[in-house]
Scaffold this motif. Structure first.
Motif, mmCIF file in Angstrom:
data_model
loop_
_atom_site.group_PDB
_atom_site.id
_atom_site.type_symbol
_atom_site.label_atom_id
_atom_site.label_comp_id
_atom_site.label_asym_id
_atom_site.label_seq_id
_atom_site.Cartn_x
_atom_site.Cartn_y
_atom_site.Cartn_z
ATOM 1 N N UNK A 1 0.788 -1.231 0.000
ATOM 2 C CA UNK A 1 0.000 0.000 0.000
ATOM 3 C C UNK A 1 0.817 1.277 0.000
ATOM 4 N N UNK A 2 0.110 2.369 -0.316
ATOM 5 C CA UNK A 2 0.729 3.686 -0.299
ATOM 6 C C UNK A 2 1.207 4.163 -1.645
ATOM 7 N N UNK A 3 1.019 3.346 -2.683
ATOM 8 C CA UNK A 3 1.524 3.704 -4.007
ATOM 9 C C UNK A 3 0.446 3.590 -5.078
ATOM 10 N N UNK A 4 -0.818 3.778 -4.682
ATOM 11 C CA UNK A 4 -1.889 3.744 -5.674
ATOM 12 C C UNK A 4 -1.837 5.010 -6.529
ATOM 13 N N UNK A 5 -2.643 5.049 -7.585
ATOM 14 C CA UNK A 5 -2.634 6.195 -8.512
ATOM 15 C C UNK A 5 -2.845 7.510 -7.776
ATOM 16 N N UNK A 6 -3.807 7.516 -6.890
ATOM 17 C CA UNK A 6 -4.120 8.743 -6.151
ATOM 18 C C UNK A 6 -2.910 9.236 -5.365
ATOM 19 N N UNK A 7 -2.220 8.326 -4.696
ATOM 20 C CA UNK A 7 -1.032 8.698 -3.915
ATOM 21 C C UNK A 7 0.068 9.227 -4.820
ATOM 22 N N UNK A 8 0.297 8.572 -5.946
ATOM 23 C CA UNK A 8 1.346 9.020 -6.854
ATOM 24 C C UNK A 8 1.053 10.412 -7.416
ATOM 25 N N UNK A 9 -0.211 10.677 -7.721
ATOM 26 C CA UNK A 9 -0.578 12.028 -8.159
ATOM 27 C C UNK A 9 -0.336 13.045 -7.037
ATOM 28 N N UNK A 10 -0.658 12.651 -5.820
ATOM 29 C CA UNK A 10 -0.421 13.551 -4.676
ATOM 30 C C UNK A 10 1.064 13.823 -4.494
ATOM 31 N N UNK A 11 1.895 12.809 -4.646
ATOM 32 C CA UNK A 11 3.344 12.994 -4.514
ATOM 33 C C UNK A 11 3.853 13.958 -5.595
ATOM 34 N N UNK A 12 3.331 13.783 -6.822
ATOM 35 C CA UNK A 12 3.749 14.666 -7.899
ATOM 36 C C UNK A 12 3.287 16.103 -7.625
ATOM 37 N N UNK A 13 2.084 16.244 -7.154
ATOM 38 C CA UNK A 13 1.563 17.579 -6.831
ATOM 39 C C UNK A 13 2.365 18.202 -5.684
#
Length: 114
Positions: A79-91
């Motif tokens: 966990x912690x690497x779903x699409x939503x999280x990756x977009x948040x990291x990029x943002x």
């Protein structure tokens, strides 16, 4: 907040031991939080760099890259690497592009290679 584990000797062995354990736990939590911020920022930076070169097809290309990466990272690390999280990291990276540069260069927790 102190960055060191507290050691205070009193006449109460249990209380002193408890203070050492709680203090160590607090220091560890802070260290983990710093490392997670660094990890998330660096992941966001790397994803943003990958997408930067494909601005003409940015949305479709970006969605596929992030979807594929999320699947692979989740399979590998959980966990912690779903699409939503990756977009948040990029943002996060995009909103604070210099956050790690502003951190103290003396901190071993914030050192990385460019």
């Amino acid at each position: 907040m102190s960055q060191e584990i507290q050691y205070i000797k009193t006449q109460n062995l249990l209380a002193d031991s408890s203070k050492i354990i709680e203090s160590a736990r607090d220091v560890a939590y802070r260290a983990v939080n710093v490392v997670l911020v660094q990890r998330n920022w660096l992941l966001g930076k790397r994803i943003a760099e990958e997408l930067l070169g494909e601005q003409t097809r940015e949305e479709l290309y970006g969605q596929k890259i992030i979807t594929d990466l999320a699947k692979q990272l989740t399979e590998e690390y959980g966990g912690g690497f779903d699409r939503s999280s990756l977009y948040k990291y990029m943002r996060f990276y995009q909103c604070f592009p210099n956050i790690l540069d502003a951190a103290s260069p003396k901190s071993f927790l914030l050192s990385w290679t460019h």
